[in-house]
Design an enzyme around this catalytic site. Structure first.
Site, short mmCIF file in Angstrom:
data_model
loop_
_atom_site.label_atom_id
_atom_site.label_comp_id
_atom_site.label_asym_id
_atom_site.label_seq_id
_atom_site.Cartn_x
_atom_site.Cartn_y
_atom_site.Cartn_z
N TYR A 1 0.86 -1.19 0.00
CA TYR A 1 0.00 0.00 0.00
C TYR A 1 0.89 1.23 0.00
O TYR A 1 2.00 1.19 0.53
CB TYR A 1 -0.94 0.04 1.21
CG TYR A 1 -0.26 0.10 2.54
CD1 TYR A 1 0.13 1.32 3.08
CD2 TYR A 1 0.01 -1.06 3.26
CE1 TYR A 1 0.76 1.39 4.31
CE2 TYR A 1 0.64 -1.01 4.49
CZ TYR A 1 1.01 0.22 5.01
OH TYR A 1 1.65 0.28 6.22
N ARG B 1 4.63 1.44 0.69
CA ARG B 1 5.08 0.21 1.33
C ARG B 1 5.12 -0.97 0.36
O ARG B 1 4.16 -1.23 -0.36
CB ARG B 1 4.19 -0.13 2.51
CG ARG B 1 4.80 -1.22 3.34
CD ARG B 1 4.07 -1.53 4.61
NE ARG B 1 4.33 -2.91 4.96
CZ ARG B 1 5.47 -3.35 5.47
NH1 ARG B 1 6.44 -2.51 5.75
NH2 ARG B 1 5.65 -4.64 5.71
N TRP C 1 1.68 -15.55 2.60
CA TRP C 1 2.60 -14.42 2.50
C TRP C 1 3.86 -14.76 1.70
O TRP C 1 4.88 -14.12 1.81
CB TRP C 1 2.89 -13.86 3.91
CG TRP C 1 1.68 -13.18 4.49
CD1 TRP C 1 0.48 -12.97 3.84
CD2 TRP C 1 1.50 -12.62 5.79
NE1 TRP C 1 -0.41 -12.32 4.67
CE2 TRP C 1 0.19 -12.09 5.87
CE3 TRP C 1 2.32 -12.51 6.92
CZ2 TRP C 1 -0.32 -11.48 7.02
CZ3 TRP C 1 1.83 -11.90 8.06
CH2 TRP C 1 0.52 -11.38 8.11
N HIS D 1 -2.77 -17.14 17.19
CA HIS D 1 -2.98 -15.68 17.23
C HIS D 1 -3.46 -15.18 15.87
O HIS D 1 -2.99 -15.61 14.83
CB HIS D 1 -1.66 -15.00 17.60
CG HIS D 1 -1.68 -13.53 17.32
ND1 HIS D 1 -2.43 -12.65 18.06
CD2 HIS D 1 -1.08 -12.79 16.35
CE1 HIS D 1 -2.28 -11.44 17.56
NE2 HIS D 1 -1.47 -11.50 16.52
N HIS E 1 -0.52 -0.50 17.50
CA HIS E 1 -0.09 0.23 16.31
C HIS E 1 0.30 1.66 16.62
O HIS E 1 0.86 2.35 15.78
CB HIS E 1 -1.21 0.23 15.26
CG HIS E 1 -1.52 -1.15 14.79
ND1 HIS E 1 -2.60 -1.86 15.26
CD2 HIS E 1 -0.88 -1.97 13.93
CE1 HIS E 1 -2.61 -3.05 14.69
NE2 HIS E 1 -1.58 -3.14 13.88
N1 GLN Z 1 4.39 -13.50 16.88
C1 GLN Z 1 4.31 -12.41 15.97
C2 GLN Z 1 4.82 -11.13 16.63
O1 GLN Z 1 4.59 -10.95 17.76
C3 GLN Z 1 2.91 -12.20 15.47
C4 GLN Z 1 2.83 -11.13 14.40
C5 GLN Z 1 1.50 -11.04 13.70
O2 GLN Z 1 0.51 -11.59 14.14
N2 GLN Z 1 1.42 -10.32 12.62
O3 GLN Z 1 5.41 -10.30 16.01
ZN ZN Z 2 -0.99 -10.08 15.19
#
Ligand code: GLN
Ligand code: ZN
Length: 772
Positions: A529, A532, A578, A659, A712
């Site tokens: 984007y 980037r 990715w 996660h 962020h």
């Molecule tokens: N384990 C990764 C970190 O903490 C997770 C990054 C992500 O979810 N984009 O950087």
């Molecule tokens: Zn994350």
């Protein structure tokens, strides 16, 4: 004759020139004029590349300083008043829309502080577009010097005839949303917008434009009824211009249009229709059957989304099939989509192994591919014999290469059983075992993996890559970093520690570099984007893990900490999504290979004494097919299986975490639940806690850590804010189910704010621990 065409060209330039220029302009290091000049230079260079390659239909207005949808926002005056009120120069207003603007008061001018417009992923790609935001009483206004006209004339002056690309009205409005506080459904404003399209097309015609590419990619979606119904009035109105407008080729990509084929009769007045025959070759016959009697088919047979050399034989077969039905004058050979999604040129890759280099084709090379295919079907294969032979040889070499085929990997895949996808016991039994072995308090606190990646870390990694320090020295440095983060976590009194990921450059590349089957480039950047860019690794062959990838660091970290140490891995789907995946085997096969490699890693971590292991899958959602139904369910089935295969090799005592960086689970919650992870951490701090309802009780018996603060921004959340957040979460989740953690990893943060925020977070958790 069959023409060759390109739907769009990457804008960054060979050495990310555009990134450098825009960032220099933002930093006040070059003037506005210099920036505009650099844009012009790049456009010209890219047109020349295509012209020299022999491409018949060369795009213009595919260039953008930030994003092509943002260009249209400005083109049609869809700029909210909070931006226009400053009377900025158009290019500065443009960047303010794309990335926000903060400027102190100066020379009598007021201070400026506007956030950017929202950015959203462009279909299922990793490219982000700026979302148009409409007012209820939106007034559209065509720019006095419309960019598509200006850029067409610019090319013409250089002696190059181009086909301007514009985003169609239905897609523009379907991809838009109401501005905050507004209630409009953008598609309802079609009638107001159409006269501007008519005006624009008339101006293009006056400027000498013969053909225009009008993108309507939303045709690949399950369209809302209103959007679908909008095609007829929209293109009737546009068609009413007759020969006062250029001929239009309506382009779709990244999916098939068979489910919307009943829209086609309303488009019969258009010169041609473009479809993506790389992603969905099977739509060819249906689309041909639905064309108007004279309409042209633009056949997208060169992949605009991936880096593989086109298989000329199969591409020519597709085109020949179309020619049989339509004749040579009604077929155009094209890239499947814009080439925006592939790197600039293979020329720049000096250190790639020649064997695999021969299998790739980036934008410059793909421009030549459409030319060869068009020539082969126009003048006969003999006229391009050399190119066809070389291509066949390369395709054959790739298919039979040892690098693509590893019998051991295939054997292992054949031996995968259903049982390997299941943990030994159901969650309650596992959880009881984990409670004994891991011993955690209520509201356990943890982080998502990375701690600040300081300048020092980057310097040392660079020195190591360049050979300026020895592996031993680098290892010592990493150990020291781990010691530091362990110490800090002890001081913070977190419950489950992480080693901080200082050794990782990137969460996918790091694993790719340790697996067989991947290769890496030096210059193959793709715009993600604005300025980037990302440089995805490439999966070239069967994947296997020659040795443990993370055990050394995790084991070391565990050996020096008093609390449980969480092992940290990137999941199979994220490793796949990715990267540039292979196009010669199904993605589910690649995901399973990655899963088997990760399974070994998980088991090795367990054997090394790591009792908590997190497998990140932030890209799981992005891979979701664009349309609901079978394709989406199939994807979720194999994606979930890959995750389970990776994580089910452990005993009940080991706790598996996962996660995700998003909170939109509604449309695929069943898949999240099916992952069967003991603990999930998800981004949540900016969303409504109500979303957590899906995780309540029976629907989701396992544990969950919705992020309690946004990572962020450098802003430090107060203890009270975090408590408020936890309180909200407790409306939907059981106290014994809730973990306390940030939204995501902390690698982009500074230490100062990280420590302050985590201190508040731990205190908030302790407060609730007392309370329950
Ligand atoms: N384990 C990764 C970190 O903490 C997770 C990054 C992500 O979810 N984009 O950087
Ligand atoms: Zn994350």
């Amino acid at each position: 004759m069959v023409q060759s065409s390109v739907l769009g060209f990457p804008r960054m330039g060979k050495l990310r020139d555009l990134k450098k220029a825009t960032e220099a302009y933002w930093a006040d290091k070059i003037s506005r004029d210099d920036l505009l000049k650099e844009g012009k230079r790049l456009r010209l260079e890219h047109w020349k590349i295509q012209k020299d390659a022999g491409v018949d239909v060369i795009p213009s207005n595919d260039f953008a300083f930030y994003d092509q949808v943002l260009d249209h926002i400005q083109l049609f005056g869809v700029v909210p008043e909070r931006y226009t009120k400053y009377g900025l120069d158009p290019i500065d207003e443009y960047f303010a829309l794309g990335r926000g603007l903060q400027k102190p008061a100066q020379d009598g001018k007021p201070a400026i502080d506007v956030p950017s417009l929202e950015m959203v992923k462009w279909f299922d790609s990793n490219y982000h577009y700026v979302k148009p935001t409409l007012q209820d009483n939106q007034v559209f206004k065509l720019a006095t010097q419309p960019k598509p006209v200006v850029e067409f004339l610019e090319a013409k002056e250089a002696g190059i005839t181009t086909r301007p690309v514009i985003l169609g009205p239905v897609s523009f409005l379907t991809l838009a949303k109401a501005d905050r506080g507004q209630t409009t459904d953008p598609i309802d404003q079609l009638e107001k917008l159409l006269p501007l399209y008519v005006e624009l097309l008339a101006k293009l015609k006056e400027a000498g434009v013969e053909d225009v590419q009008i993108d309507e990619p939303v045709l690949v979606f399950d369209l809302p009824a209103k959007s679908k119904a909008a095609f007829k009035p929209a293109y009737e109105k546009i068609g009413s211009l007759g020969n006062k407008a250029p001929r239009l080729v309506l382009a779709t990509y990244f999916g098939d249009i068979v489910h919307n084929i009943d829209v086609l009769p309303a488009l019969h007045s258009l010169y041609g229709i473009h479809v993506d025959l790389v992603r969905n070759p099977e739509q060819l016959e249906t689309v041909i059957g639905a064309l108007g009697p004279k309409q042209v088919l633009s056949a997208g047979v060169v992949d605009g989304r991936n880096i593989w050399k086109t298989n000329f034989k199969t591409a020519i077969e597709k085109v020949e099939l179309a020619i049989q039905k339509l004749g040579k004058d009604r077929v155009i050979v094209a890239t499947s989509s814009s080439l925006l999604h592939v790197p600039h040129t293979l020329e720049s890759e000096k250190s790639l192994d020649p064997e695999v280099r021969d299998w790739f084709s980036f934008a410059v090379e793909k421009a030549s591919e459409v030319v060869v295919i068009a020539k082969a079907v126009t003048d006969g294969p003999a006229t391009v014999r050399e190119a066809l032979e070389a291509n066949a040889k390369s395709v054959q070499a790739r298919a039979s290469s040892k690098r693509t085929n590893d019998p051991k990997v295939k054997e292992r895949q054949a031996a995968v059983t259903d049982e390997m996808h299941n943990r030994k016991s159901p969650f309650p039994t596992r959880y009881a075992a984990q409670t004994k072995s891991i011993n955690l308090p209520l509201f356990p606190t943890t982080t998502i993996g990375s701690f600040p990646q300081t300048k020092e870390i980057r310097i040392q990694r660079n020195r190591f890559t360049k050979g300026e320090i020895t592996p031993e020295e680098y290892e010592k440095f990493i150990e020291k970093e781990i010691q530091d983060v362990v110490k800090i976590q002890e001081e913070l009194d977190l419950d489950v520690f992480v080693h901080g990921e200082p050794e990782r450059n990137d969460m996918v590349q790091y694993f790719g570099e340790r697996l067989v089957g991947y290769v890496f480039t030096t210059h193959a950047w793709v715009q993600s984007y604005g300025s980037r860019c990302v440089r995805p690794p490439i999966i070239v062959g069967d994947i296997s893990r020659p040795a443990p990838m993370t055990v050394k660091e995790s084991k070391y970290a565990a050996s020096i900490s008093k609390k449980p140490m969480k092992g940290m891995l990137t999941g199979p789907i994220t490793c796949l999504r990715w990267s540039f995946p292979r196009d010669d085997v199904h993605q589910s096969v690649q995901a399973q290979q990655l899963a088997l490699a990760l399974r070994d890693e998980v088991v090795d971590l367990e054997a090394a004494g790591i009792q908590v292991i997190q497998v990140d899958e932030p890209a799981l959602r992005e891979g979701l097919p664009l349309r609901s139904g079978k394709e989406r369910e199939d994807y979720l089935t194999w994606a979930v299986k890959a995750f389970r295969l990776a994580t089910s090799g452990v005993t009940d005592n080991t706790q598996i975490h996962s996660h995700f960086c998003y909170s939109e689970f509604q449309d695929f919650f069943h898949a999240i639940a099916a992952l069967d992870a003991d603990v999930l951490s998800i981004e949540n701090s900016k969303s409504d806690a109500k979303l957590l309802k899906v995780f309540t009780n029976e629907a989701y018996p396992r544990h969950i850590g919705p992020g309690v603060y946004d990572i962020h921004s450098p802003r430090v959340p107060s203890e009270q804010e975090i408590k408020d957040r936890i309180e909200e979460m407790l409306e939907y989740l059981r106290p014994d189910q809730l973990w306390v953690n940030p939204d995501c990893g902390l690698k982009t943060r500074q230490w100062k704010e990280t420590k302050a925020a985590l201190t508040n977070m731990v205190n908030a958790a302790k407060f609730y621990r007392q309370k329950y």
